[in-house]
Scaffold this motif. Structure first.
Motif, mmCIF file in Angstrom:
data_model
loop_
_atom_site.group_PDB
_atom_site.id
_atom_site.type_symbol
_atom_site.label_atom_id
_atom_site.label_comp_id
_atom_site.label_asym_id
_atom_site.label_seq_id
_atom_site.Cartn_x
_atom_site.Cartn_y
_atom_site.Cartn_z
ATOM 1 N N LEU A 1 10.755 40.109 50.005
ATOM 2 C CA LEU A 1 11.105 39.239 48.471
ATOM 3 C C LEU A 1 12.671 39.555 48.256
ATOM 4 C CD1 LEU A 1 10.085 37.745 46.002
ATOM 5 C CD2 LEU A 1 9.807 40.080 44.896
ATOM 6 N N LYS A 2 13.293 38.455 47.981
ATOM 7 C CA LYS A 2 14.717 38.722 47.734
ATOM 8 C C LYS A 2 14.872 37.868 46.276
ATOM 9 C CE LYS A 2 19.294 38.277 49.576
ATOM 10 N NZ LYS A 2 20.147 37.820 50.598
ATOM 11 N N LEU A 3 15.310 38.893 45.278
ATOM 12 C CA LEU A 3 15.752 38.384 43.964
ATOM 13 C C LEU A 3 17.330 38.910 43.735
ATOM 14 C CD1 LEU A 3 12.495 39.511 42.081
ATOM 15 C CD2 LEU A 3 13.053 36.884 42.643
ATOM 16 N N GLY A 4 18.040 37.827 43.900
ATOM 17 C CA GLY A 4 19.414 37.889 43.717
ATOM 18 C C GLY A 4 20.138 38.876 44.810
ATOM 19 N N GLU A 5 20.707 39.872 44.507
ATOM 20 C CA GLU A 5 21.111 41.086 45.463
ATOM 21 C C GLU A 5 19.982 41.974 45.965
ATOM 22 O OE1 GLU A 5 24.316 42.981 43.538
ATOM 23 O OE2 GLU A 5 25.630 41.085 43.163
ATOM 24 N N HIS A 6 18.914 42.017 45.275
ATOM 25 C CA HIS A 6 17.806 42.828 45.465
ATOM 26 C C HIS A 6 17.070 42.531 46.684
ATOM 27 C CE1 HIS A 6 19.560 45.376 42.360
ATOM 28 N NE2 HIS A 6 19.381 44.284 41.485
ATOM 29 N N GLU A 7 16.682 43.371 47.605
ATOM 30 C CA GLU A 7 15.661 42.759 48.591
ATOM 31 C C GLU A 7 14.339 43.865 48.574
ATOM 32 O OE1 GLU A 7 15.402 41.785 53.207
ATOM 33 O OE2 GLU A 7 17.050 41.231 52.094
ATOM 34 N N CYS A 8 13.057 43.616 48.561
ATOM 35 C CA CYS A 8 12.014 44.451 48.794
ATOM 36 C C CYS A 8 11.151 44.071 49.734
ATOM 37 C CB CYS A 8 11.191 44.392 47.474
ATOM 38 S SG CYS A 8 11.984 45.080 45.855
ATOM 39 N N VAL A 9 10.434 45.130 50.429
ATOM 40 C CA VAL A 9 9.389 44.737 51.446
ATOM 41 C C VAL A 9 8.192 45.388 50.738
ATOM 42 C CG1 VAL A 9 8.940 45.173 53.899
ATOM 43 C CG2 VAL A 9 11.289 44.903 53.094
ATOM 44 N N PHE A 10 6.918 44.385 51.254
ATOM 45 C CA PHE A 10 5.662 44.928 50.747
ATOM 46 C C PHE A 10 5.108 45.732 52.081
ATOM 47 C CE2 PHE A 10 1.140 44.265 49.757
ATOM 48 C CZ PHE A 10 1.153 44.864 48.229
ATOM 49 N N GLU A 11 4.826 47.041 51.724
ATOM 50 C CA GLU A 11 4.311 47.854 52.850
ATOM 51 C C GLU A 11 3.234 48.877 52.326
ATOM 52 O OE1 GLU A 11 7.332 49.940 54.832
ATOM 53 O OE2 GLU A 11 8.100 48.061 55.963
ATOM 54 N N ASP A 12 2.019 48.902 53.055
ATOM 55 C CA ASP A 12 1.046 49.778 52.396
ATOM 56 C C ASP A 12 0.593 49.645 50.871
ATOM 57 O OD1 ASP A 12 0.841 50.872 55.068
ATOM 58 O OD2 ASP A 12 2.630 52.507 54.564
ATOM 59 N N GLY A 13 0.604 48.320 50.482
ATOM 60 C CA GLY A 13 0.261 48.313 49.157
ATOM 61 C C GLY A 13 1.370 48.502 48.212
ATOM 62 N N GLU A 14 2.622 48.617 48.402
ATOM 63 C CA GLU A 14 3.530 48.941 47.708
ATOM 64 C C GLU A 14 4.954 48.096 47.825
ATOM 65 O OE1 GLU A 14 5.674 53.166 46.691
ATOM 66 O OE2 GLU A 14 3.709 53.341 47.406
ATOM 67 N N TRP A 15 5.675 47.786 46.725
ATOM 68 C CA TRP A 15 6.947 47.241 46.988
ATOM 69 C C TRP A 15 8.029 48.163 47.232
ATOM 70 C CZ3 TRP A 15 7.572 42.319 48.305
ATOM 71 C CH2 TRP A 15 6.431 41.434 47.821
ATOM 72 N N ILE A 16 8.639 47.938 48.460
ATOM 73 C CA ILE A 16 9.598 49.127 48.728
ATOM 74 C C ILE A 16 11.285 48.440 48.545
ATOM 75 C CG2 ILE A 16 10.585 50.727 50.377
ATOM 76 C CD1 ILE A 16 7.554 51.068 51.331
#
Length: 126
Positions: free
Chosen positions: A43-58
């Motif tokens: 997931l990319k929101l603006g400059e921030h990018e997160c990855v969903f792993e093991d039920g958690e957004w990292i």
């Protein structure tokens, strides 16, 4: 036509057709198609990018990503240090037990030695 017929009575449903091989083949094809591994969800929101792993957004990028990685490293280090601390406590307890046993044996030997000296003095006086 009967006199008291019900207009709203449901009609009988026709029997189902047997499954065909073509339907089974298309189902297999769909399962293979949708079973592909797409990797982690990002997931990319603006400059921030997160990855969903093991039920958690990292978080992956930006300050949050760096902090998250640093926190994970610190958590691993803390767990390792806790395990090492537990091991050292156990070793200390074992060493104290050994020291206590050795001290008790030394006191017993001292008493025996004292008793033998007294017995020897008694026997020399007679």
């Amino acid at each position: 036509m009967p006199l008291f017929s019900n207009k709203f009575a449901p009609k009988k449903t026709p029997p189902r057709k047997s499954t065909t091989d073509s339907w089974r083949k298309s189902e297999r094809r769909d399962l293979i198609q949708f079973d592909a591994d797409f990797g982690p969800i990002k997931l990319k929101l603006g400059e921030h990018e997160c990855v969903f792993e093991d039920g958690e957004w990292i978080p992956e990028t930006g300050l949050e990503g760096e902090r998250h990685r640093e926190n994970e490293q610190l958590k691993k280090q803390m767990l390792r240090l806790k395990e090492e601390n537990n091991l050292l406590r156990l070793r200390t307890e074992v060493l104290l037990d050994m020291l206590t046993q050795t001290t008790a044996e030394a006191h017993i030997h001292e008493k025996e030695l004292k008793q033998l000296r007294q017995d020897m003095r008694h026997s020399m006086k007679k």
